[in-house]
Design an enzyme around this catalytic site. Structure first.
Site, PDB file in Angstrom:
ATOM      1  N   HIS A  67       0.756  -1.240   0.042  1.00 56.97           N
ATOM      2  CA  HIS A  67       0.042  -0.109   0.114  1.00 56.97           C
ATOM      3  C   HIS A  67       0.782   1.177   0.005  1.00 56.97           C
ATOM      4  O   HIS A  67       0.384   2.153  -0.849  1.00 56.97           O
ATOM      5  CB  HIS A  67      -0.876  -0.129   1.178  1.00 56.97           C
ATOM      6  N   GLU A  70       1.995   1.981  -3.433  1.00 59.50           N
ATOM      7  CA  GLU A  70       0.693   2.542  -4.338  1.00 59.50           C
ATOM      8  C   GLU A  70       0.933   4.035  -4.090  1.00 59.50           C
ATOM      9  O   GLU A  70       0.845   4.868  -5.169  1.00 59.50           O
ATOM     10  CB  GLU A  70      -0.345   1.936  -3.724  1.00 59.50           C
ATOM     11  N   HIS A  71       1.163   4.409  -2.874  1.00 56.78           N
ATOM     12  CA  HIS A  71       1.241   6.035  -2.693  1.00 56.78           C
ATOM     13  C   HIS A  71       2.406   6.559  -3.482  1.00 56.78           C
ATOM     14  O   HIS A  71       2.272   7.658  -4.118  1.00 56.78           O
ATOM     15  CB  HIS A  71       1.183   6.331  -1.147  1.00 56.78           C
ATOM     16  N   GLU A 147      -3.397   7.996   7.940  1.00 57.40           N
ATOM     17  CA  GLU A 147      -4.711   7.182   7.233  1.00 57.40           C
ATOM     18  C   GLU A 147      -4.840   6.133   8.202  1.00 57.40           C
ATOM     19  O   GLU A 147      -6.289   5.692   8.317  1.00 57.40           O
ATOM     20  CB  GLU A 147      -4.182   6.673   5.920  1.00 57.40           C
TER      21      GLU A 147
END
Length: 440
Positions: A67, A70-71, A147
């Site tokens: 993840h 992905e950023h 997040e």
């Protein structure tokens, strides 16, 4: 005899599902798989790049890495500064985003159809020359940590679900959260992200899906122009997935600062990928609809509106996964109803189907609802690209999408009964009672 409206609705849905749109596939010499779906109803396109790399591929000490990368895919490349990718997309009237799942990571752009060359050029640019500098990585890691705090750590219900999944899917990569365990996430290093990118983000591990107002004659030269010179890469093979033996009954009690108690129940069942017979996938899909497929479904009729045991209840089968699937039930009891009472009532509904198959009327209702949902999803080019990409990166034939309605139509009430009897059993179950702090 079938009710007229149900029979008519089902036949219309089936006819629509069979109106297949042209789909083409080819592969570049470097291993990049390409799927092209023609849909000329509107001058729009969706371009997606899918990588066979999700959180199940993470080592135990690097949860959350998929993840975080992905950023980083939006934080600059050789020709693009940080954030310039999305600014360029917006400048030409498009939209873009990405998502990480357990099984894969995918990136998409949506435009007016003439912007196809731009979309492909942008995706090829970050696939060949992504920049991951130390300072940018550390800043983005803090964004991901925040997040996680907002979505999980500060939300007791989300925290409860995360803890439940750890025991619901033991011994698999699905037992840890996609966003990662907090302590491990905080220790990730830039070099780990670079290694992940080098290992998985290569043409031989990717599928490019283009859906919308395009033709294969238009697409292929552009794909070759922007992607053909990229090296194939050497991605470690993923282990074959098989149907796991029953892990045994697991139970847990969670005391958290939630407002109301909740019941979580999950069964370890086959997915379309791991099932010995694909009939199990379609029978479990129908079973999910019989139990909870609208206001006429059994659990809604009997437990929510009938006996008034539950204030809310949901059940569903997740069978499109690389590993085994899950059949999950979540429920909130009404006041003065204990979690034990609610659990017993839910199990009684499952037992009824295990002892007596559903009626033909129930089967028709469920088929109509499930197939209608499929048709609505395929109505958008984004929905079509999602369907093609998901099947492809799970190692399934994308043509299964066109066979879904026929396979669902072939499911018998006895197969649904057998699915409940075979798969929704104690030795495959995990149960969690979530109790507000301070309550008995």
């Amino acid at each position: 005899m079938k009710p007229l409206l149900i029979a008519l609705g089902l036949s219309l849905i089936t006819l629509t599902a069979r109106a297949e749109l042209p789909t083409h596939e080819f592969q570049l010499d470097n291993g990049l798989d390409v799927l092209v779906r023609e849909d000329h109803r509107a001058p729009v396109i969706t371009v997606m790049v899918w990588f066979k790399a999700g959180s199940i591929d993470e080592a135990p000490y690097e949860t959350g890495l998929a993840h975080v990368l992905e950023h980083m895919m939006f934080k600059g490349s050789k020709r693009l500064d940080a954030g310039e990718f999305s600014r360029t997309v917006a400048r030409f009237g498009g939209s873009d985003n990405a998502f990480t799942s357990y099984d894969f990571t995918a990136y998409f752009q949506q435009y007016e159809a003439s912007r196809l060359p731009l979309a492909l050029e942008l995706e090829a640019e970050r696939l060949k020359s992504l920049k991951i500098d130390d300072e940018s990585f550390r800043r983005e890691l803090q964004v991901v940590m925040e997040e996680r705090r907002q979505r999980t750590d500060d939300k007791p219900t989300a925290l409860a679900w995360e803890k439940f999944q750890a025991v619901a899917r033991p011994g698999t990569g699905y037992a840890h959260p996609i966003i990662g365990w907090r302590d491990q996430l905080a220790q990730l290093q830039p070099q780990q992200a670079r290694d992940w990118y080098d290992r998985f983000y290569v043409p031989g591990n990717a599928t490019l899906v283009i859906a919308g107002d395009v033709t294969p004659e238009q697409v292929r030269p552009l794909v070759e122009k922007f992607f053909a010179d990229l090296p194939r890469g050497e991605t470690p093979p993923r282990p074959e997935t098989t149907l796991n033996p029953p892990p045994g009954e697991r139970r847990m009690t969670l005391r958290l600062p939630v407002r109301v108690p909740a019941l979580y129940m999950s069964y370890n069942v086959p997915s379309l990928t791991t099932a010995d017979h694909q009939d199990d996938f379609y029978a479990l899909t129908m079973l999910g609809g019989v139990l909870d497929g609208g206001t006429s479904a059994r659990m809604e009729s009997n437990l929510v509106r009938g006996q008034r045991l539950a204030a809310g209840l949901g059940a569903g089968y997740d069978g499109l996964q690389r590993g085994n699937g899950t059949f999950t039930i979540t429920a909130t009891p009404n006041p003065a109803v204990s979690l034990d009472q609610l659990e017993a009532a839910i199990k009684a509904e499952i037992e009824k189907i295990a002892e007596q198959p559903p009626s033909e009327a129930e089967m028709d209702r469920v088929r109509a609802g499930v197939l209608a949902e499929q048709i609505y999803q395929r109505d958008s080019v984004m929905g079509q690209a999602m369907e093609l990409g998901t099947l492809s990166v799970l190692g399934l034939d994308w043509r299964l999408a066109g066979q879904f309605d026929d396979n669902l139509e072939a499911v018998t009430p006895e197969q649904v009964q057998q699915a409940a009897r075979k798969w929704l059993v104690a030795e495959r179950s995990a149960v969690a009672h979530v109790i507000p702090e301070g309550e008995e």
